[in-house]
Design an enzyme around this catalytic site. Structure first.
Site, short mmCIF file in Angstrom:
data_model
loop_
_atom_site.label_atom_id
_atom_site.label_comp_id
_atom_site.label_asym_id
_atom_site.label_seq_id
_atom_site.Cartn_x
_atom_site.Cartn_y
_atom_site.Cartn_z
N GLY A 111 0.84 -1.19 0.00
CA GLY A 111 0.00 0.00 0.00
C GLY A 111 0.87 1.24 0.00
O GLY A 111 1.99 1.23 0.52
N GLN B 109 2.99 9.83 1.01
CA GLN B 109 4.28 9.14 1.05
C GLN B 109 5.14 9.43 -0.18
O GLN B 109 6.31 9.07 -0.22
CB GLN B 109 4.07 7.62 1.20
N CYS C 195 5.63 -0.08 7.20
CA CYS C 195 5.25 1.12 6.46
C CYS C 195 6.45 1.57 5.65
O CYS C 195 7.56 1.62 6.18
CB CYS C 195 4.83 2.21 7.45
N LEU C 196 6.23 1.89 4.37
CA LEU C 196 7.36 2.28 3.51
C LEU C 196 8.03 3.57 4.00
O LEU C 196 9.16 3.84 3.64
CB LEU C 196 6.91 2.41 2.06
N HIS D 64 -4.74 1.27 7.33
CA HIS D 64 -3.41 1.88 7.43
C HIS D 64 -3.27 3.02 6.42
O HIS D 64 -2.80 4.12 6.76
CB HIS D 64 -2.34 0.80 7.18
N GLU D 65 -3.70 2.78 5.18
CA GLU D 65 -3.54 3.80 4.13
C GLU D 65 -4.48 4.98 4.34
O GLU D 65 -4.08 6.13 4.13
CB GLU D 65 -3.75 3.18 2.74
N HIS E 227 -3.04 7.35 6.66
CA HIS E 227 -2.06 8.23 6.02
C HIS E 227 -2.74 9.46 5.39
O HIS E 227 -2.23 10.57 5.47
CB HIS E 227 -1.34 7.50 4.87
ZN ZN Z 1 2.33 3.42 5.81
#
Ligand code: ZN
Length: 188
Positions: free
Chosen positions: A45, A50, A107-108, A149-150, A153
């Site tokens: 994701g 991000q 998480c990236l 999660h996304e 963000h």
């Molecule tokens: Zn993340």
């Protein structure tokens, strides 16, 4: 085109995304670039924040994860998760529901950092797709976790905000180090 990923400490990650009213060529291009960036980083994701854009846009693809099941329901009927992959959610509105479920998350924007996070097991989703059409479905399992999660963000919320105090204390030195490194890199 692969885009640079914003790491923790970059203030963009705390910004709430603006709604997208129209799928312009720029938005389509951004979606394409976000998928390329996500796949290159082996993520499931990625939110617009991000890659440095505060927008209500996220891309998700859980097909590579076979050991953690996902569920999908469309119009109350079980559907194959792959049928909506890869998934683009624009202006998503979600209603998490069901029992709390704890599972590992990464998480990236936090390289190499993983923690158990508790979230409601499933989620009702209303959003616009990449063609600007409305979509509505219910997700469970890993897909539900990824969506929650996304969407966090998109509202400037990060998974460290969802950690228990004990877990966060344990990870604090690494979280603070990442934050300092990111800030230093941004000042250069
Ligand atoms: Zn993340």
């Amino acid at each position: 085109m692969e885009l640079p990923i914003a790491f923790y400490g970059n203030p963009i990650l705390r910004r709430k995304g603006a709604r997208i009213d129209k799928i312009t060529p720029e938005v389509s291009r951004l979606i394409e670039d976000m998928f390329e960036t996500m796949y290159e980083a082996s993520g499931i994701g990625l939110a617009a924040q991000q890659v440095g854009r505060a927008l209500q846009l996220t891309v998700i693809d859980v097909r590579d994860i076979t050991d953690r099941p996902s569920r999908l329901e469309i119009d109350g009927q079980a559907a194959h998760v792959d049928s909506i992959m890869p998934l683009v959610l624009i202006n998503p509105e979600i209603q998490p529901e069901g029992n709390p479920s704890t599972g590992p998350e990464g998480c990236l924007s936090f390289p190499e950092l993983y923690a158990d996070i508790t979230r409601p097991e499933s989620v009702q989703v209303k959003a616009m797709n990449a063609r600007g059409e409305p979509m509505e479905f219910k997700a469970g399992g890993l897909l539900s976790r990824a969506i929650q999660h996304e969407v966090d963000h998109l509202n400037g919320i990060l998974f460290i905000d969802r950690m228990t105090a004990g877990v966060k204390d344990e990870l604090r030195p690494r979280i603070e180090k990442l934050q300092e490194e990111t800030k230093a890199a941004l000042e250069e």
